[in-house]
Design an enzyme around this catalytic site. Structure first.
Site, PDB file in Angstrom:
ATOM      1  N   ARG A 164     -18.947  12.105  15.145  1.00 37.03           N
ATOM      2  CA  ARG A 164     -19.714  11.688  13.960  1.00 37.03           C
ATOM      3  C   ARG A 164     -20.805  10.669  14.289  1.00 37.03           C
ATOM      4  O   ARG A 164     -21.882  10.691  13.701  1.00 37.03           O
ATOM      5  CB  ARG A 164     -18.757  11.105  12.917  1.00 37.03           C
ATOM      6  CG  ARG A 164     -17.890  12.192  12.344  1.00 37.03           C
ATOM      7  CD  ARG A 164     -16.856  11.672  11.389  1.00 37.03           C
ATOM      8  NE  ARG A 164     -16.082  12.806  10.894  1.00 37.03           N
ATOM      9  CZ  ARG A 164     -14.996  12.688  10.147  1.00 37.03           C
ATOM     10  NH1 ARG A 164     -14.548  11.490   9.807  1.00 37.03           N
ATOM     11  NH2 ARG A 164     -14.372  13.761   9.726  1.00 37.03           N
ATOM     12  N   SER A 224     -17.065  17.324   3.568  1.00 39.91           N
ATOM     13  CA  SER A 224     -16.158  17.270   4.714  1.00 39.91           C
ATOM     14  C   SER A 224     -16.742  17.948   5.942  1.00 39.91           C
ATOM     15  O   SER A 224     -17.509  18.903   5.854  1.00 39.91           O
ATOM     16  CB  SER A 224     -14.841  17.938   4.338  1.00 39.91           C
ATOM     17  OG  SER A 224     -14.078  18.186   5.492  1.00 39.91           O
ATOM     18  N   HIS A 284     -17.931   5.700   5.825  1.00 39.30           N
ATOM     19  CA  HIS A 284     -16.779   6.557   5.551  1.00 39.30           C
ATOM     20  C   HIS A 284     -15.467   5.978   6.063  1.00 39.30           C
ATOM     21  O   HIS A 284     -14.416   6.182   5.474  1.00 39.30           O
ATOM     22  CB  HIS A 284     -17.047   7.919   6.198  1.00 39.30           C
ATOM     23  CG  HIS A 284     -15.942   8.900   6.025  1.00 39.30           C
ATOM     24  ND1 HIS A 284     -15.481   9.277   4.787  1.00 39.30           N
ATOM     25  CD2 HIS A 284     -15.203   9.597   6.931  1.00 39.30           C
ATOM     26  CE1 HIS A 284     -14.512  10.169   4.933  1.00 39.30           C
ATOM     27  NE2 HIS A 284     -14.312  10.369   6.224  1.00 39.30           N
ATOM     28  N   GLY A 296       0.838  -1.204   0.000  1.00 38.87           N
ATOM     29  CA  GLY A 296       0.000   0.000   0.000  1.00 38.87           C
ATOM     30  C   GLY A 296       0.865   1.243   0.000  1.00 38.87           C
ATOM     31  O   GLY A 296       1.833   1.341   0.758  1.00 38.87           O
ATOM     32  N   SER A 317      -7.236  10.371  11.331  1.00 42.67           N
ATOM     33  CA  SER A 317      -6.775   9.193  10.594  1.00 42.67           C
ATOM     34  C   SER A 317      -5.597   9.505   9.693  1.00 42.67           C
ATOM     35  O   SER A 317      -4.720   8.658   9.501  1.00 42.67           O
ATOM     36  CB  SER A 317      -7.908   8.523   9.833  1.00 42.67           C
ATOM     37  OG  SER A 317      -8.312   9.309   8.776  1.00 42.67           O
ATOM     38  N   ARG A 355     -13.890   7.278  15.208  1.00 42.93           N
ATOM     39  CA  ARG A 355     -12.716   8.093  14.915  1.00 42.93           C
ATOM     40  C   ARG A 355     -13.071   9.567  14.877  1.00 42.93           C
ATOM     41  O   ARG A 355     -14.106   9.942  14.327  1.00 42.93           O
ATOM     42  CB  ARG A 355     -12.149   7.689  13.559  1.00 42.93           C
ATOM     43  CG  ARG A 355     -11.110   8.646  13.038  1.00 42.93           C
ATOM     44  CD  ARG A 355     -10.555   8.201  11.714  1.00 42.93           C
ATOM     45  NE  ARG A 355     -11.457   8.431  10.596  1.00 42.93           N
ATOM     46  CZ  ARG A 355     -11.470   9.548   9.861  1.00 42.93           C
ATOM     47  NH1 ARG A 355     -10.689  10.552  10.161  1.00 42.93           N
ATOM     48  NH2 ARG A 355     -12.294   9.664   8.840  1.00 42.93           N
ATOM     49  N   HIS A 369     -20.381   8.644   8.077  1.00 39.61           N
ATOM     50  CA  HIS A 369     -20.177  10.095   8.130  1.00 39.61           C
ATOM     51  C   HIS A 369     -21.535  10.767   7.985  1.00 39.61           C
ATOM     52  O   HIS A 369     -22.341  10.359   7.151  1.00 39.61           O
ATOM     53  CB  HIS A 369     -19.245  10.534   6.996  1.00 39.61           C
ATOM     54  CG  HIS A 369     -18.704  11.915   7.170  1.00 39.61           C
ATOM     55  ND1 HIS A 369     -19.476  13.038   7.013  1.00 39.61           N
ATOM     56  CD2 HIS A 369     -17.472  12.353   7.513  1.00 39.61           C
ATOM     57  CE1 HIS A 369     -18.729  14.111   7.244  1.00 39.61           C
ATOM     58  NE2 HIS A 369     -17.507  13.728   7.559  1.00 39.61           N
TER      59      HIS A 369
HETATM   60  C1  LIG Z   1     -13.365  11.394   1.033  1.00 36.39           C
HETATM   61  C2  LIG Z   1     -12.513  11.146   2.240  1.00 36.39           C
HETATM   62  C3  LIG Z   1     -12.097  12.203   3.032  1.00 36.39           C
HETATM   63  C4  LIG Z   1     -11.300  12.001   4.152  1.00 36.39           C
HETATM   64  N1  LIG Z   1     -10.902  13.080   4.890  1.00 36.39           N
HETATM   65  C5  LIG Z   1     -10.078  12.892   5.951  1.00 36.39           C
HETATM   66  C6  LIG Z   1      -9.583  14.014   6.698  1.00 36.39           C
HETATM   67  O1  LIG Z   1      -9.863  15.161   6.389  1.00 36.39           O
HETATM   68  N2  LIG Z   1      -8.786  13.780   7.759  1.00 36.39           N
HETATM   69  C7  LIG Z   1      -8.423  12.518   8.133  1.00 36.39           C
HETATM   70  O2  LIG Z   1      -7.687  12.381   9.101  1.00 36.39           O
HETATM   71  N3  LIG Z   1      -8.860  11.446   7.428  1.00 36.39           N
HETATM   72  C8  LIG Z   1      -9.676  11.593   6.348  1.00 36.39           C
HETATM   73  N4  LIG Z   1     -10.109  10.502   5.631  1.00 36.39           N
HETATM   74  C9  LIG Z   1      -9.616   9.158   5.979  1.00 36.39           C
HETATM   75  C10 LIG Z   1      -8.199   8.962   5.464  1.00 36.39           C
HETATM   76  O3  LIG Z   1      -8.085   9.517   4.192  1.00 36.39           O
HETATM   77  C11 LIG Z   1      -7.782   7.510   5.378  1.00 36.39           C
HETATM   78  O4  LIG Z   1      -8.140   6.832   6.512  1.00 36.39           O
HETATM   79  C12 LIG Z   1      -6.286   7.378   5.197  1.00 36.39           C
HETATM   80  O5  LIG Z   1      -5.868   8.178   4.129  1.00 36.39           O
HETATM   81  C13 LIG Z   1      -5.890   5.953   4.987  1.00 36.39           C
HETATM   82  O6  LIG Z   1      -4.559   5.886   4.573  1.00 36.39           O
HETATM   83  P1  LIG Z   1      -3.861   4.487   4.344  1.00 36.39           P
HETATM   84  O7  LIG Z   1      -2.439   4.778   4.019  1.00 36.39           O
HETATM   85  O8  LIG Z   1      -4.136   3.594   5.474  1.00 36.39           O
HETATM   86  O9  LIG Z   1      -4.584   3.817   3.101  1.00 36.39           O
HETATM   87  P2  LIG Z   1      -4.967   4.315   1.632  1.00 36.39           P
HETATM   88  O10 LIG Z   1      -4.572   5.691   1.369  1.00 36.39           O
HETATM   89  O11 LIG Z   1      -6.362   3.910   1.448  1.00 36.39           O
HETATM   90  O12 LIG Z   1      -4.022   3.426   0.720  1.00 36.39           O
HETATM   91  C14 LIG Z   1      -4.204   2.059   0.547  1.00 36.39           C
HETATM   92  C15 LIG Z   1      -3.138   1.550  -0.386  1.00 36.39           C
HETATM   93  O13 LIG Z   1      -3.170   0.140  -0.444  1.00 36.39           O
HETATM   94  C16 LIG Z   1      -3.123  -0.297  -1.779  1.00 36.39           C
HETATM   95  N5  LIG Z   1      -3.740  -1.624  -1.820  1.00 36.39           N
HETATM   96  C17 LIG Z   1      -4.944  -2.035  -1.358  1.00 36.39           C
HETATM   97  N6  LIG Z   1      -5.099  -3.362  -1.550  1.00 36.39           N
HETATM   98  C18 LIG Z   1      -3.950  -3.802  -2.149  1.00 36.39           C
HETATM   99  C19 LIG Z   1      -3.499  -5.069  -2.614  1.00 36.39           C
HETATM  100  N7  LIG Z   1      -4.229  -6.172  -2.501  1.00 36.39           N
HETATM  101  N8  LIG Z   1      -2.278  -5.133  -3.181  1.00 36.39           N
HETATM  102  C20 LIG Z   1      -1.500  -4.024  -3.312  1.00 36.39           C
HETATM  103  N9  LIG Z   1      -1.885  -2.815  -2.879  1.00 36.39           N
HETATM  104  C21 LIG Z   1      -3.087  -2.708  -2.305  1.00 36.39           C
HETATM  105  C22 LIG Z   1      -3.835   0.787  -2.544  1.00 36.39           C
HETATM  106  O14 LIG Z   1      -3.450   0.759  -3.892  1.00 36.39           O
HETATM  107  C23 LIG Z   1      -3.294   2.020  -1.823  1.00 36.39           C
HETATM  108  O15 LIG Z   1      -2.036   2.369  -2.320  1.00 36.39           O
HETATM  109  C24 LIG Z   1     -10.918  10.693   4.503  1.00 36.39           C
HETATM  110  C25 LIG Z   1     -11.321   9.623   3.713  1.00 36.39           C
HETATM  111  C26 LIG Z   1     -12.116   9.836   2.590  1.00 36.39           C
HETATM  112  C27 LIG Z   1     -12.553   8.679   1.777  1.00 36.39           C
END
Ligand SMILES: Cc1cc2nc3c(=O)[nH]c(=O)nc-3n(C[C@H](O)[C@H](O)[C@H](O)COP(=O)(O)OP(=O)(O)OC[C@H]3O[C@@H](n4cnc5c(N)ncnc54)[C@H](O)[C@@H]3O)c2cc1C
Ligand code: SF4
Ligand code: SF4
Ligand code: FES
Lengths: 519, 234
Positions: A279, A244, A342, A6, A381, A376, A230
């Site tokens: 939330r 948001s 969300h 990821g 996050s 959360r 959300h």
């Molecule tokens: C619209 C929206 C708005 C948000 N706003 C906020 C905010 O303002 N503040 C806040 O704190 N949080 C916010 N969040 C939550 C936050 O964005 C996420 O929780 C956080 O970015 C997650 O990051 P991550 O690195 O865990 O995963 P992600 O960014 O989801 O990345 C997952 C990665 O895993 C990879 N992957 C998945 N499965 C596989 C596989 N089988 N093989 C290889 N690669 C794989 C994907 O390609 C990706 O690169 C928001 C979420 C959304 C949807």
């Protein structure tokens, strides 16, 4: 060599942290980092920077996070998260994130469930800004040979022998070639969006498949019933568009019509927090209002009271998005919103160091169950993903591994129709309001689905879906995102992590939350 | 509706056109949801009733934030998730971007964009400098989706030459804008070589950018610093 699955914020943070200490990593993702869900994050990232003259400190942040999560999070982890938050934001500044400033000083905004203005932001595009900066930083270490990207590679499974992770099996989605990477693994594969096809605000790349496959291999999961709806989303095509929390942070108000009069229900129901409760609370209030016969049935977000110059300065991107998609000008008219899925507080069960139940396997970011308890806080996050990735990278050991068995090259996928069926079942069982009857019905439907002809991936996902339902069934109380109308009270004896395991059949146990260490 | 898709099997050289009949579900449906809905059918059949394989395409955010779903929609590069089907007449033709190698169906290999950024060393050797003044450009430049739509219409870009187009220039603009003096020389050289010298300034890229990035403003800022050597001071 460490393998990171990821390339969202958690994965990038882990890769950069490892590189800084001279450890090389493989960074694997289905698509390039620019496509990860992290780029979608809007409202901001929390840290008690104390720049708003409100006498904030990290202990306030700690307390808000623990309370917001209904005391289900590990207090020692949350302590570390909040204490390190200012350093993380300062690091992001060094990487060039253009956080909102005024008169040469950084400014922070209000977010739900927090008593102080503590959310650092860039308009409503914070995630994209953070990602652009971290991607550039990772490129630096890539050019030094410390990060190797696999940017169009789907991880189908991990190699697990004697409860020890020895590597990852990936498929190059361009060439079709299947490769095995040897070494310990940090999972950073995002939330469980894929179990709720088209019903969430998140990325369709986060299929939840890998975690399902690993669950069946014995990887333990925590708090799977804790799903965040959300309060304010809008349907577009086949997904939910997030509005948001920053909208309410800057002064937006939730409204309905009662006897044809605008009724700002949150302000009456929660005179202290008003529109900025946590939330879970706001979502349930909206749900009730939508089902209240005295009200019009719809809930609106009213931002017309916010000065246009504030909108243009801080939320111009949100305004453009709503104009573009719905032809709504948020400065001019209230618009309809409703709750939508969300965030997943639950996920891979990890300890404070982000070690999972399988040796050499760590998990961080939204795929892990850490920091957020039963609910959360907005802005926590992005912080949790960066801090979690960093913590996992600091703790994982770069050990030599030896794979002894023949590796199965199993790269099945779930069909879209199957995913739709699972999503329908789970939405019924794991809605905003739950009860035994509904959950049992959903489990029954899983049993029927099980009788259809399913491939391995589908079987695994179905098993995982059942584990989610059973986690919800066994938590006979209401807490945070998990509300049961047959057990509407919070029950202290359930202040534990639900842990789902698999050993021929699904097991659900409740594990104690660690005591807070004296600091 | 009639949905025409230019398809190609993985590893093969030839493409073929396949046509599907599609009943739209809502007026505000996007091209992305059409593709998702076609794949949701129990059995996908083309307009002649022939069985068809599931359509392969990329998507992630579904809301114009990740650049995954760039393709040609009725000949014009754009994002499937940003394109409402109501704006088209009865036929929609979907094709993969043409400037990049096709992997299969609507999926192309856009790796060249990252290769270019690596080659230009788009990163900070040292700390970045942010300030209220610099922030606006940084925000704008950081918004680039790496979708490749600008490259598709650019007369000067090709995967075989060293001109990066705006997909390279935008992330580069963030670095140039926040650079301290030490790294300026090397970055300026790269900017001149890979961006400034190759660009014909026809600005076809500006209108096509789905993120509506103020490309010209970014170029003015970067040119001033990296070409005309007007180093930013706060
Ligand atoms: C619209 C929206 C708005 C948000 N706003 C906020 C905010 O303002 N503040 C806040 O704190 N949080 C916010 N969040 C939550 C936050 O964005 C996420 O929780 C956080 O970015 C997650 O990051 P991550 O690195 O865990 O995963 P992600 O960014 O989801 O990345 C997952 C990665 O895993 C990879 N992957 C998945 N499965 C596989 C596989 N089988 N093989 C290889 N690669 C794989 C994907 O390609 C990706 O690169 C928001 C979420 C959304 C949807
Ligand atoms: S201005 Fe013209 S040559 Fe330069 S990048 Fe844009 S389209 Fe290409
Ligand atoms: S400049 Fe615009 S069109 Fe070009 S890659 Fe970036 S977002 Fe896409
Ligand atoms: S799916 Fe992300 S831009 Fe279209």
């Amino acid at each position: 060599m460490i393998n990171i699955i990821g390339s969202g914020l958690a994965g990038l943070s882990a890769a950069i942290t490892l590189a800084k200490k001279g450890t090389a990593s493989n960074l694997v993702s289905v698509q390039e980092a620019q496509r990860a869900q992290s780029v979608m994050a809007e409202g901001g990232i929390n840290a008690a920077l104390n720049v708003m003259g409100e006498d904030d400190n990290f202990m306030n942040h700690y307390e808000d996070t623990m309370k917001g999560g209904a005391y289900l999070a590990d207090p020692n982890s949350v302590y570390g998260l909040c204490k390190n938050a200012p350093d993380i934001v300062n690091w992001l500044i060094e990487l060039g994130v253009p956080f909102e400033m005024k008169n040469g000083k950084m400014i922070q905004r209000n977010f739900g469930g927090q008593k102080k203005k503590r959310t650092a932001y860039v308009k409503s595009s914070t995630g994209k800004m953070l990602m652009s900066a971290l991607i550039d930083e990772a490129r630096k270490y890539e050019s030094k040979g410390l990060i190797t990207r696999y940017p169009h590679h789907k991880v189908a499974d991990l190699v697990v022998e004697d409860n020890t992770c020895k590597g990852a099996i990936l498929k190059d989605e361009y060439s079709g070639e299947v490769i095995t990477l040897h070494g310990p693994v940090i999972l950073a594969c995002g939330g469980l969006t894929g179990l709720f096809r088209c019903r969430t605000t998140g990325s369709s790349d986060n299929t939840g498949q890998l975690v399902s496959n690993l669950f069946v291999k014995g990887l333990k999961m925590g708090n799977l019933e804790m799903i965040q709806y959300h309060p304010t989303t809008i349907d577009i095509g086949d997904k939910k568009l997030l509005v948001s929390e920053a909208a309410r942070g800057e002064g937006g108000r939730l409204m309905t019509y009662r006897n044809n009069e605008p009724y700002y229900f949150m302000e009456e129901l929660y005179p202290e927090e008003k529109n900025l409760t946590t939330r879970d609370v706001a979502t349930r209030a909206i749900y009730k209002i939508m089902n209240d016969k005295e009200c019009s049935g719809d809930v609106y977000l009213d931002m017309t009271g916010i000065k246009e110059e504030i909108i243009n300065e801080r939320l111009s991107d949100m305004r453009e998005e709503l104009l573009d998609y719905f032809n709504i000008d948020l400065c001019k008219e209230p618009f309809k919103v409703k709750p939508g899925i969300h965030y997943f507080m639950g996920g891979v069960y990890v300890d404070e160091k982000h070690q999972s139940s399988i040796a050499n396997l760590y998990a961080a970011g939204e795929c892990a169950c850490q920091y957020h308890g039963a609910n959360r806080l907005g802005g926590n996050s992005l912080l949790g993903a960066i801090y979690g990735g960093k913590t996992a990278a600091e703790n994982i050991e770069d050990v030599e591994v030896k794979i002894t068995k023949e590796i199965l090259k199993d790269c099945d996928e779930c069909s879209p129709l199957f995913n739709e069926k699972i999503a329908t079942i789970l939405s019924e069982g794991l809605g905003i309001i739950r009860n035994e009857e509904g959950i049992l019905k959903a489990l029954d439907k899983c049993e029927s689905l099980e009788k259809e002809e399913l491939n391995k991936a589908e079987q695994n996902k179905l098993t995982f879906a059942k584990a989610m339902l059973k986690s919800a069934l066994n938590r006979k109380e209401s807490r945070g995102g998990h509300y049961r109308d047959d057990y509407p009270e919070t029950d202290e004896s359930y202040r534990k992590t639900s842990v789902a395991g698999y050993d021929q059949d699904i097991t659900i146990n409740f594990a104690d939350i660690p005591e807070r260490r004296p600091q | 509706m009639r949905i025409e898709i230019l398809r190609r099997k993985k590893g093969e050289k030839d493409s073929y056109l396949q046509v599907f009949e599609y009943e739209k579900t809502t007026d505000d449906e996007t091209v992305l949801s059409v593709l998702n809905n076609l794949n949701l059918r129990e059995e996908l059949k083309d307009i002649n009733g022939e069985k068809a394989e599931k359509i392969v395409f990329k998507s992630s955010c579904g809301q114009k934030k990740c650049g995954s779903c760039a393709m040609l929609i009725n000949g014009r590069p754009g994002l499937a998730c940003a394109s409402r089907i109501s704006q088209y007449s009865d036929t929609i033709r979907l094709e993969p971007l043409k400037k990049f190698p096709v992997i299969e169906d609507l999926v192309v290999d856009r790796s060249i964009m990252e290769e270019n950024l690596k080659q230009m060393k788009v990163f900070f050797e040292d700390k970045a400098i942010i300030s209220e003044k610099r922030n606006q450009v940084s925000y704008e430049a950081s918004r680039c989706l790496q979708c490749g739509c600008c490259l598709e219409v650019c007369p000067n870009f090709s995967v075989d030459n060293n001109f990066t187009g705006m997909a390279g220039a935008m992330p580069m603009s963030r670095i140039i804008n926040e650079l301290d003096k030490k790294q300026l020389k090397e970055i300026s050289k790269a900017y001149n070589k890979f961006v400034y010298n190759g660009c014909g300034k026809s600005l076809s890229c500006v209108d096509i950018c789905p993120a509506k990035i103020k490309i010209e403003d970014m170029l003015v800022n970067s040119n001033a610093i990296a070409v005309w050597k007007r180093y930013l001071k706060d």
